[in-house]
Write a protein that holds these residues in place. Sequence first.
Motif, mmCIF file in Angstrom:
data_model
loop_
_atom_site.group_PDB
_atom_site.id
_atom_site.type_symbol
_atom_site.label_atom_id
_atom_site.label_comp_id
_atom_site.label_asym_id
_atom_site.label_seq_id
_atom_site.Cartn_x
_atom_site.Cartn_y
_atom_site.Cartn_z
ATOM 1 N N VAL A 73 -13.888 -6.994 -25.311
ATOM 2 C CA VAL A 73 -13.848 -8.450 -25.102
ATOM 3 C C VAL A 73 -15.032 -8.869 -24.236
ATOM 4 O O VAL A 73 -15.723 -9.850 -24.536
ATOM 5 C CB VAL A 73 -12.524 -8.875 -24.440
ATOM 6 N N TYR A 107 -10.161 -14.599 -18.786
ATOM 7 C CA TYR A 107 -9.396 -15.726 -19.337
ATOM 8 C C TYR A 107 -8.973 -16.688 -18.233
ATOM 9 O O TYR A 107 -9.127 -17.907 -18.363
ATOM 10 C CB TYR A 107 -8.167 -15.206 -20.090
ATOM 11 N N LEU A 127 -10.557 -15.384 -25.849
ATOM 12 C CA LEU A 127 -9.820 -14.632 -24.835
ATOM 13 C C LEU A 127 -8.315 -14.880 -24.900
ATOM 14 O O LEU A 127 -7.524 -14.012 -24.546
ATOM 15 C CB LEU A 127 -10.353 -14.984 -23.450
ATOM 16 N N HIS A 161 -5.495 -11.977 -24.433
ATOM 17 C CA HIS A 161 -4.990 -12.002 -23.066
ATOM 18 C C HIS A 161 -3.599 -11.385 -22.963
ATOM 19 O O HIS A 161 -3.333 -10.541 -22.098
ATOM 20 C CB HIS A 161 -4.967 -13.443 -22.543
#
Length: 253
Positions: free
Chosen positions: A39, A98, A153, A157
Motif C-alpha cells: 500500500v 489512512y 486506503l 484499512h
Amino acid sequence: MDGAGNMRGVYKGMQALILKEAPKAIYIWCHAHRLNLVVAHVCGCKIEMKKAMGILDELYNFMNGVRRQGVFVKYQMRKSKKSLKRIKNTTRNWSSSYKSVEIFLDVYEHILASLVELKDSNDPSTSSIADGLLSRIKDENFILSLFILKEILKCTHEACIEMQAVGNDLALVTKLIQHTKNKLQKLKANGDNIFLKLHSLSNSFLKKNNVITDLYNMKSIFKLDQTEFNNYVEQKKNKYPFLLPLELWIMKK
C-alpha cells in the motif's frame, strides 16, 4: 516478523537469535506488514502521491510543537470542545496512512486557520514554514491526491487492522482478504467514473473551504468541448496510479 534486515538477518538478526534458542522456529514475514508495505509503495509510486504524503508528514512535524499545537487546538475548540483531533504522520504505524488522510480532511478548515495565524508569527522560521505549507495544502492536485489515497486506503484499512489482531481466525482472515480483493477489483473496474467523482469532490471540498482553485476547476471544465474535456481528464488520470501493484499482491493471496 517484519522484513527489515535486523529482523531477517541470518547471522546477527532477530531470526538468528531466536533460532539459537528454538532451532525449529520458522521465520515468517508478517502478511499484514507486507500488505501495508505494498500500500505504501502504491502511495509513493507517482510523484503527486509521494508529494502529498510528504506534505502531511511535514505538517505533522511542524505542528508538533507545544505553541503551534496550541493554536490548532484553539481553532478546533471554537467549533467543538468535545472531539479534539491531533494531526498524524503517515508512517507511525500500519494504519496511520489512512487515519492521517482522514483526519487531515476532517480538520482542514482548522489547519488553514492555524497556518494563517502562524505565518504572521514573529519567529521567521515559523512564519516561513507556515506560509509554504499554507500554499501547498491549498493546491488542487494535493487535495485530489488525498481523496484518491483515501479511496484506495479505505479498501485495505480493515484488513490491515484485522490481520494485526491477537488470535486471528484463519478462515475469517481469508474471507477478509477475498473481500478486500473484490473491493479493489471493483474500484479498478470503475476507475474512470471514480476519478471523475473524486475530482468533483475535491473541488467541492476546496470551494466549501473558500479556497480558490486553479484554471481547471469543475466550473471551467464544463466550458470545454467534449474533446478538450476528455484530453484534460486523460492528462489528470495519467498522473495517478490506479492499484496495479496492490491488486497483483492481493491476487497472490
